[in-house]
Design a protein around this motif. Structure first.
Motif, PDB file in Angstrom:
ATOM      1  N   THR A 158       0.821  -1.213   0.000  1.00  0.00           N
ATOM      2  CA  THR A 158       0.000   0.000   0.000  1.00  0.00           C
ATOM      3  C   THR A 158       0.849   1.255   0.000  1.00  0.00           C
ATOM      4  O   THR A 158       0.356   2.345  -0.265  1.00  0.00           O
ATOM      5  N   GLY A 159       2.125   1.107   0.336  1.00  0.00           N
ATOM      6  CA  GLY A 159       2.991   2.275   0.424  1.00  0.00           C
ATOM      7  C   GLY A 159       2.959   2.930   1.793  1.00  0.00           C
ATOM      8  O   GLY A 159       3.710   3.868   2.052  1.00  0.00           O
ATOM      9  N   ASP A 160       2.111   2.435   2.688  1.00  0.00           N
ATOM     10  CA  ASP A 160       2.054   2.979   4.046  1.00  0.00           C
ATOM     11  C   ASP A 160       3.073   2.229   4.905  1.00  0.00           C
ATOM     12  O   ASP A 160       2.892   1.053   5.194  1.00  0.00           O
ATOM     13  N   PRO A 161       4.150   2.887   5.349  1.00  0.00           N
ATOM     14  CA  PRO A 161       5.218   2.177   6.058  1.00  0.00           C
ATOM     15  C   PRO A 161       4.762   1.575   7.382  1.00  0.00           C
ATOM     16  O   PRO A 161       5.393   0.670   7.888  1.00  0.00           O
ATOM     17  N   ASP A 162       3.677   2.080   7.951  1.00  0.00           N
ATOM     18  CA  ASP A 162       3.209   1.511   9.212  1.00  0.00           C
ATOM     19  C   ASP A 162       2.218   0.376   9.001  1.00  0.00           C
ATOM     20  O   ASP A 162       1.826  -0.300   9.954  1.00  0.00           O
ATOM     21  N   ARG A 163       1.793   0.212   7.767  1.00  0.00           N
ATOM     22  CA  ARG A 163       0.777  -0.800   7.494  1.00  0.00           C
ATOM     23  C   ARG A 163       1.374  -2.016   6.778  1.00  0.00           C
ATOM     24  O   ARG A 163       1.109  -3.155   7.154  1.00  0.00           O
ATOM     25  N   ASP A 164       2.183  -1.761   5.777  1.00  0.00           N
ATOM     26  CA  ASP A 164       2.736  -2.864   4.991  1.00  0.00           C
ATOM     27  C   ASP A 164       3.585  -3.773   5.880  1.00  0.00           C
ATOM     28  O   ASP A 164       4.494  -3.310   6.565  1.00  0.00           O
ATOM     29  N   ALA A 165       3.256  -5.057   5.825  1.00  0.00           N
ATOM     30  CA  ALA A 165       3.949  -6.011   6.695  1.00  0.00           C
ATOM     31  C   ALA A 165       4.640  -7.093   5.868  1.00  0.00           C
ATOM     32  O   ALA A 165       4.221  -7.393   4.747  1.00  0.00           O
ATOM     33  N   ALA A 166       5.668  -7.631   6.441  1.00  0.00           N
ATOM     34  CA  ALA A 166       6.359  -8.767   5.828  1.00  0.00           C
ATOM     35  C   ALA A 166       6.455  -9.879   6.862  1.00  0.00           C
ATOM     36  O   ALA A 166       6.279  -9.653   8.056  1.00  0.00           O
ATOM     37  N   VAL A 167       6.741 -11.082   6.378  1.00  0.00           N
ATOM     38  CA  VAL A 167       6.894 -12.247   7.254  1.00  0.00           C
ATOM     39  C   VAL A 167       8.294 -12.800   7.016  1.00  0.00           C
ATOM     40  O   VAL A 167       8.785 -12.774   5.887  1.00  0.00           O
ATOM     41  N   ILE A 168       8.947 -13.234   8.088  1.00  0.00           N
ATOM     42  CA  ILE A 168      10.262 -13.844   7.903  1.00  0.00           C
ATOM     43  C   ILE A 168      10.238 -15.238   8.507  1.00  0.00           C
ATOM     44  O   ILE A 168       9.721 -15.441   9.607  1.00  0.00           O
ATOM     45  N   ALA A 169      10.736 -16.197   7.740  1.00  0.00           N
ATOM     46  CA  ALA A 169      10.806 -17.580   8.203  1.00  0.00           C
ATOM     47  C   ALA A 169      12.270 -17.943   8.393  1.00  0.00           C
ATOM     48  O   ALA A 169      13.063 -17.827   7.454  1.00  0.00           O
ATOM     49  N   TYR A 170      12.631 -18.363   9.603  1.00  0.00           N
ATOM     50  CA  TYR A 170      13.993 -18.814   9.860  1.00  0.00           C
ATOM     51  C   TYR A 170      14.073 -20.323   9.693  1.00  0.00           C
ATOM     52  O   TYR A 170      13.152 -21.045  10.065  1.00  0.00           O
ATOM     53  N   PHE A 171      15.166 -20.784   9.135  1.00  0.00           N
ATOM     54  CA  PHE A 171      15.393 -22.233   9.073  1.00  0.00           C
ATOM     55  C   PHE A 171      16.881 -22.471   8.837  1.00  0.00           C
ATOM     56  O   PHE A 171      17.634 -21.536   8.586  1.00  0.00           O
TER      57      PHE A 171
END
Lengths: 498, 384
Positions: free
Chosen positions: B168-181
């Motif tokens: 969306t371009g909103d830095p407080d809204r856009d989320a990412a997920v990180i998977a460790y392995f």
């Protein structure tokens, strides 16, 4: 001030015991929290344990070399805090309680009277059972917690016959198949029998009343073996019947096998394959199946060498050194090797090369309480006879104490195995992996021998040399063996060769 | 390991040594990087000091836990010794709304996400089954099943997508997920499946592989024939290899990958090239399968020493600072030790508590029966 004890913890998920390999502290030493205090060896690994307390070591409660169960106090530390004795580590007592609870929940047939009296008896370890996974073997007799008076649980408990009852669920559960065995006409308190249908059929076929069978299976179930045991008991005459039996049957019964081996011990015992034994096995198998072995023998008159040893022992230089025939053989080997360098080479399969080693790291096979180890003397070719003798003695002593550092066992170039100390003449030794040859030194005995045309008692021994035929041809192996023999037959040859 | 500092492209390395993104050499020298310098040019000296503190304190959590296990206080511990920079660097690239799916070795990530280390100990002491609230710190419970969390992460990322919290371009809204392995997990079907799902759905997930060279006792060459980061290209998303012992490089590449995910540009794979200095777990004995020389080689690449050298070199910290961190670590270790021993044993009937929202009658009956049974003992120690 108070004294805290540290109990041997389970450092590897379900281990039951560990060997105390070496203490890093002694009584009187000051320790901080997490200082390494001891090295232990479990079925899985060698592990260093950090101290959970700060204080002064009061006592080491287990000696080095001893194997003790998890939960045993191993060290006591006088701490500065004014607390009473505190245990940290594996909860010996607590763990048993938990085990006992589990057992109780599993509705093992109880022995109510004895159960309430056997309180602190440490469960007898019948034999060692190291495990790699799970929660370890259950001790045969877990101790039981005392019950509240008059609170025999209403459900799921054993009756006095030791036969468990299933909790009545009250939801119209079908009658236990125990009825199938033909009882059930008895009082309402008649115990239900727990058994699988095939076992019930077996009991029926054998004419055994399954309700009379003593169950030994899990949760008090009757097993096939239980039925067979009961059937055998029925067919064997009871004592009263025996009185009426013919006399000829008597001696037969007296020879009933005890089921035990000699000394009244179990017929078979299973020992865990421990570290040194396993390493020995791996090394031997690897060597035997990669290096084509050839073994040659020579019997040699070593009287002159024995006399030389006698003279040297009396000399000033050797007065505080134990000079053994093995040391002389070792020296002879070092002198003979440069004349046949092939016996001191290494097969590097990965590189596709033969490595010619112009030094001798002389391995000495040593029998130790922990098994066979082959530590080696580095650069033995540079050592004098006196230094060799000292080196061999030290090596053997260290090995017997089980303290041979790994470095001492690596990088050997050739080995000697002194089978003579066991009183045998020779053997076909297996080459230490990575080396080209190994010499077996047999017993030195006085034997009739043709010496200068006459039969005389002489000191005679047999040498056996196994060599890797990839590296050493028959000609070279033979020459080397005969060189060693010549040196022992006449030590004066050393003057000519070295 | 060859380091090509002049490399600008992080994709499709030619034959030979794979490229390795590095910003801080093992000697603590900051080396310029055409692409990644810009990604960390906002990092202040204060933040560098913060990273150092994260590294030292998380290492202390780890070593204290190993000691506690050796003293019988924990049933097991999986040491992360040597992997601190990969974990601190990557997790300091996260924003509050990003979500983490860890293995059971992400102690430094947990630390950076604000999970109380004592809660980690509860799991390994066996008194609970993971007691932190994943929603509170956006840090999922430790996953023991190897590689399973990559699927959870991908599914979660697809949920983020469907929530419209992406691109969306909103830095407080856009989320990412990180998977460790780990490197060993790459041999699991789950990881390949999650790569496929993430790729075809363009899911906002970063696959962060800590290649610590050993899958318990199996070396990397028994896991793969190509450098792990190149696997991504086959699935259709970018992959790169970073010096996993370089906290700044890990921060830079993870920032880039996370931003890519937040912007709706899809998944990426980061292979953090590092080394497991300790045993697989406290139950493992690595001397049985690997050589000390290898350990020595990696000891020279220690992730903490190089930050310390960098800070001294650039006068960001003095001896007093290092001593202060050391004292803080000592205090924390003592607190952990105290709290670990004080962790209460769970009541036996608590096993019934957390499976069902509405516990069915049969389970209630079983629970009551167990309570009655435990009550029947005369001694006080009713074990609750």
């Amino acid at each position: 001030m108070s004294v805290s004890q540290f109990n041997l913890p389970d450092v590897g998920e379900g281990l039951t015991e560990a060997e105390i390999v070496s203490w890093k502290v002694k009584p009187g030493d000051s320790v901080k929290v997490n200082d390494i205090i001891v090295e232990i060896e479990t079925a899985k690994s060698l592990v260093e344990l950090p101290c959970p307390y700060a204080g002064v070591v009061e006592g080491l409660l287990v000696e080095e070399g001893q194997t003790v169960p998890v939960g045993t106090p191993i060290i006591s530390v006088r701490t500065g805090e004014g607390k009473p004795v505190e245990d940290v580590g594996a909860p010996g007592e607590g763990a048993e309680r938990t085990a006992e609870q589990r057992e109780g929940m599993a509705e093992q047939p109880a022995k109510p009277t004895s159960a309430e009296t056997t309180e602190p008896a440490e469960p007898a370890e019948p034999e060692r059972q190291p495990v790699l996974v799970g929660y370890g073997p259950r001790t045969a007799s877990a101790k039981r917690r005392p019950r509240k008076p008059g609170t025999e649980p209403s459900q799921g408990r054993s009756d006095t016959n030791g036969t468990p009852q299933r909790p009545s669920t009250g939801n119209g559960e079908p009658a236990g198949a125990g009825d199938a065995a033909g009882e059930g006409a008895a009082t309402g308190a008649r115990p239900r029998v727990l058994a699988k249908p095939p076992v019930r059929k077996l009991a029926k076929d054998l004419g055994v009343d399954i309700s009379t069978v003593t169950p030994t299976g899990p949760n008090g179930t009757v097993t096939r073996d239980d039925v067979h045991t009961a059937a055998a008991a029925v067919s064997t005459p009871t004592p009263t019947e025996a009185e009426t039996a013919t006399a000829s049957a008597q001696p037969a019964r007296e020879r009933v096998p005890s089921g035990l081996g000699w000394h009244g011990e179990d017929r078979e015992e299973r020992l865990p394959i421990r570290s040194v034994r396993r390493k020995t096995a791996e090394a031997m198998v690897q060597s035997a199946f990669t290096a084509p072995h050839v073994t040659e023998f020579v019997t040699v008159d070593v009287t002159r060498t024995m006399k030389l040893a006698e003279r040297l022992r009396e000399s000033r230089e050797f007065r505080d050194v134990k000079l053994t025939p093995l040391a002389l053989v070792a020296r002879a080997l070092c002198i003979a090797i440069p004349r046949t360098p092939e016996v001191n080479t290494r097969w590097d399969d990965d590189a596709g090369e033969i490595v010619v080693q112009r030094y001798v790291n002389l391995g000495i096979a040593a029998a130790t309480p922990r098994g066979l180890v082959v530590p080696n003397i580095k650069d033995a070719h540079e050592l004098s006879l006196r230094e060799l003798a000292t080196g061999i003695n030290q090596l053997a002593a260290t090995a017997r104490e089980g303290k041979t550092p790994p470095g001492d066992m690596m990088g050997g170039t050739i080995s000697i195995t002194n089978v003579g100390v066991f009183g045998v003449d020779t053997g076909t030794p297996i080459i230490n992996p990575g080396e080209a040859a190994i010499l077996a030194f047999g017993a030195v005995r006085q034997q009739p021998w043709v010496h200068k045309g006459k039969i005389k008692p002489r000191w005679v021994t047999t040498l056996g040399l196994s060599f890797d035929h990839r590296l050493v041809d028959g000609e070279q192996g033979s020459r080397f063996l005969s060189d060693v023999a010549s040196l022992l037959e006449d030590p004066g040859n050393a003057l000519a060769w070295s | 390991m060859t380091v090509d500092t002049a490399a600008t492209s992080n994709r499709g390395a030619a034959d030979g040594e794979p490229e390795l993104v590095q910003l801080l050499t093992p000697e603590g020298q900051r080396i310029p990087h055409e692409r990644y310098d810009a990604l960390i040019d906002d990092i202040t000296a204060d933040e560098i000091r913060g990273f150092y503190r994260d590294l030292v304190l998380s290492r202390r959590i780890d070593s204290e836990a190993v000691s506690l296990q050796r003293q019988g206080e924990l049933g097991l511990w999986a040491s992360m010794l040597g992997q601190e920079a990969a974990q601190v660097g990557s997790s300091r690239a996260l924003r509050r709304q990003d979500h983490v799916f860890p293995t059971y070795r992400e102690h430094a990530v947990a630390w950076c996400r604000g999970v109380d280390p004592a809660q980690l100990l509860g799991l390994f002491r066996g008194v609970d089954q993971g007691s932190w609230d994943p929603a509170q710190n956006n840090f999922h419970l430790y996953t023991i099943v190897i590689g399973a969390q990559t699927l959870h992460a991908t599914g979660y990322a697809m949920g983020v997508q469907r929530d419209g919290a992406n691109g969306t371009g909103d830095p407080d809204r856009d989320a990412a997920v990180i998977a460790y392995f780990g490197d060993g997990a790459t041999s699991q079907g789950d990881v390949s499946e999650s790569f496929i799902w993430a790729s075809v759905n363009n899911a906002p997930v970063v696959f962060f592989c800590q290649n610590n060279q050993w899958a318990i006792s199996e070396p990397l060459e028994r896991q793969t024939r190509v450098p792990l980061y190149r696997r991504a290209h086959g699935f259709g998303f970018p992959g790169l290899r970073v010096d996993g012992n370089d906290v700044l490089a890990c921060l830079a590449v993870t920032r880039e990958a996370l931003q890519r995910a937040r912007d709706g540009e899809g998944p990426s794979l980061i292979e953090a090239f590092t080394y497991r200095m300790g045993a697989h777990t406290t139950t493992d004995d690595p001397t049985r399968y690997r050589l000390d020389t290898e350990l020595e080689h990696w000891r020279l690449k220690d992730p903490i020493e190089r930050v310390k050298a960098y800070m001294i070199r650039s006068e960001m910290a003095d001896q007093a600072f290092f001593e202060q961190i050391e004292a803080e670590a000592d205090d924390m270790a003592e607190r952990l030790r105290r709290e670990c021993r004080a962790l209460p044993d769970p009541a036996p009937d608590s096993i019934f508590d957390q499976v069902y929202v509405d516990t069915p009658p049969t389970l209630l009956a079983q629970r009551d029966e167990m309570v009655r049974y435990l009550d029947s003992f005369a001694d006080e120690e009713a074990s609750r």
